[in-house]
Design an enzyme around this catalytic site. Sequence first.
Site, mmCIF file in Angstrom:
data_model
loop_
_atom_site.group_PDB
_atom_site.id
_atom_site.type_symbol
_atom_site.label_atom_id
_atom_site.label_comp_id
_atom_site.label_asym_id
_atom_site.label_seq_id
_atom_site.Cartn_x
_atom_site.Cartn_y
_atom_site.Cartn_z
ATOM 1 C CB SER A 61 3.153 1.569 6.234
ATOM 2 O OG SER A 61 1.997 1.750 7.019
ATOM 3 C CG ASP A 97 0.075 -4.320 2.919
ATOM 4 O OD1 ASP A 97 0.236 -3.656 1.869
ATOM 5 O OD2 ASP A 97 -0.025 -3.782 4.044
ATOM 6 C CG HIS A 152 -0.352 0.196 2.521
ATOM 7 N ND1 HIS A 152 -0.008 -0.844 3.364
ATOM 8 C CD2 HIS A 152 -0.019 1.323 3.198
ATOM 9 C CE1 HIS A 152 0.494 -0.361 4.484
ATOM 10 N NE2 HIS A 152 0.500 0.955 4.408
#
Length: 547
Positions: free
Chosen positions: A390, A307, A274
């Site tokens: 992230s 992910d 992402h």
Amino acid sequence: MPGQGAGAVPAPSADAPTAPSRAADAIGPGVTGAVPAPVADAVGPGATGSVPAPASHGAPPPAVEQLKPLHDPDPYSTPPYGEPGPWAPAPPVQHPAATPAHGVPMGAPPSAPVPAPGPGGHGTVPEVGPGTVPEVGPAAQDAPVAGPWARYDPWAAPTAVAPLQQADPVEEDVKRRRGRRRRALVGGALVIALVSGVAGGVVGVQLERNGGIGAVELPQAGVEAPDRDPDSVAGIAAQALPSVVTLHVSGGGKAGTGTGFVLDDRGHILTNDHVVEPAGKNGDITVTFHSGDTAEATVVGRDSGYDLAVVQVRGVRGLTPLPLGNSDNVQVGDPVVAIGAPFDLAGTVTSGIISARERPITAGGEDGDGSDVSYVDALQTDAPINPGNSGGPLLDGKGRVVGINSAIRSADGGLDPEGGQSGSIGLGFAIPINQGKRVAEELIEHGKAAHPVIGITLDMAYSGDGARVAAEGGDGGPPVSTGGPGAKAGIRPGDVITEVDGRPVRSGEELIVKTRAHRPGDRLELTLERNGEERTVSLVLGSSDGD
């Protein structure tokens, strides 16, 4: 009186006491203005001779030699020397007080009063005719008047004049000088007081602020060596920071910031899917190293189900890969360190512990078709993780990567890869490095990763305990793939799977998470219920193309 010269003043008898002379307080017309004196020191204008020597008792005084008047006769009779003029009468002599006779010391005690004169008797003053000094009688013997005018006689002769006593003016000057000196002293004292007050205020402020007037020097530790214990947070951060990068991604009208870390010396960097998703196929990815150097990066491979994504920078030398740990060795309570760029604050280091293991989570789902949903059997940590963290590493106590930070639980209860903008509430989740390592290797080698599968379709609307096999397939095919691992193990539509390798399964998502935690080819033991009966089946996981 008969026998006296006009204007002459007889000397007093030796037997009669002398009295202080009085000035003519009033001079009538025809008086020349001369002031008689008891001692013949001076003769005013109009006198015809000098004062005769004293005679025997009762004898008339002898004639005296005439003296020349001090002023020439005035033919016009102009005042004050002659008779009053026809137009300007002579003004009275300005004698505020009687003047003592010249030759008498100032301040001398007054003599005894002169006895009243008798006809030709002893001690009398002979009558004076017109133009001479008037007769001195009792009416002229008033008390002496003190003051500066008592010492002034404008008609007195300059000879044998006693020195003037300027007592009052001198006393006044002394008082003025004393007053000026006193005022100067008072003014100086005020100036000194003002300067002292200002200086005291400055000194007081210095004392209050610094505790002293000299230079302020607070106690401080000396210089220490910058090295830290390699197992401390500072030691771990010092070793790991050069291998952690910040990614700025833009494309398709979207942009984002995330974190990654170096996998090898060829420039491969692991991050979240992402994070690079805004770049798409033609977007820009800029990698910024801890040193401040930047480089452009390209996508090597992506997998939204895990992910995870791998990007690569070229032409960069001296890269140091981060060492990888083993997430199966992690225990709850182990200390961990998270590094990332929360809200684009690159190189941020936080620490915490492992709060839980094998925490099944799902993230994503913004596309609506489920293609971007991630299923992670995650490590939970309380190390602060925020948007921008992230893709960053989660390190163990020895500085080895045990997880990839991916999601947080936001304050509104939602779970999102970016965690919204509410920030950390102590619920962060990381992809175990064992899963990340396998997926990264496949992405570098093939550009995509294979997913382990059972070959069944699940009923995601089922609300009971466990994962139920759907009655129909999602794409119109059978709910249990023909020839797949599930079909070979004897699984049928409607079966409810309750355990995987002896661990409970509470939902369909949790079954997917636990399945993807394995590699294709791994064997699983499943516990299921069918028509109220419980049974156990064994199967070998198949492989998908990564879709």
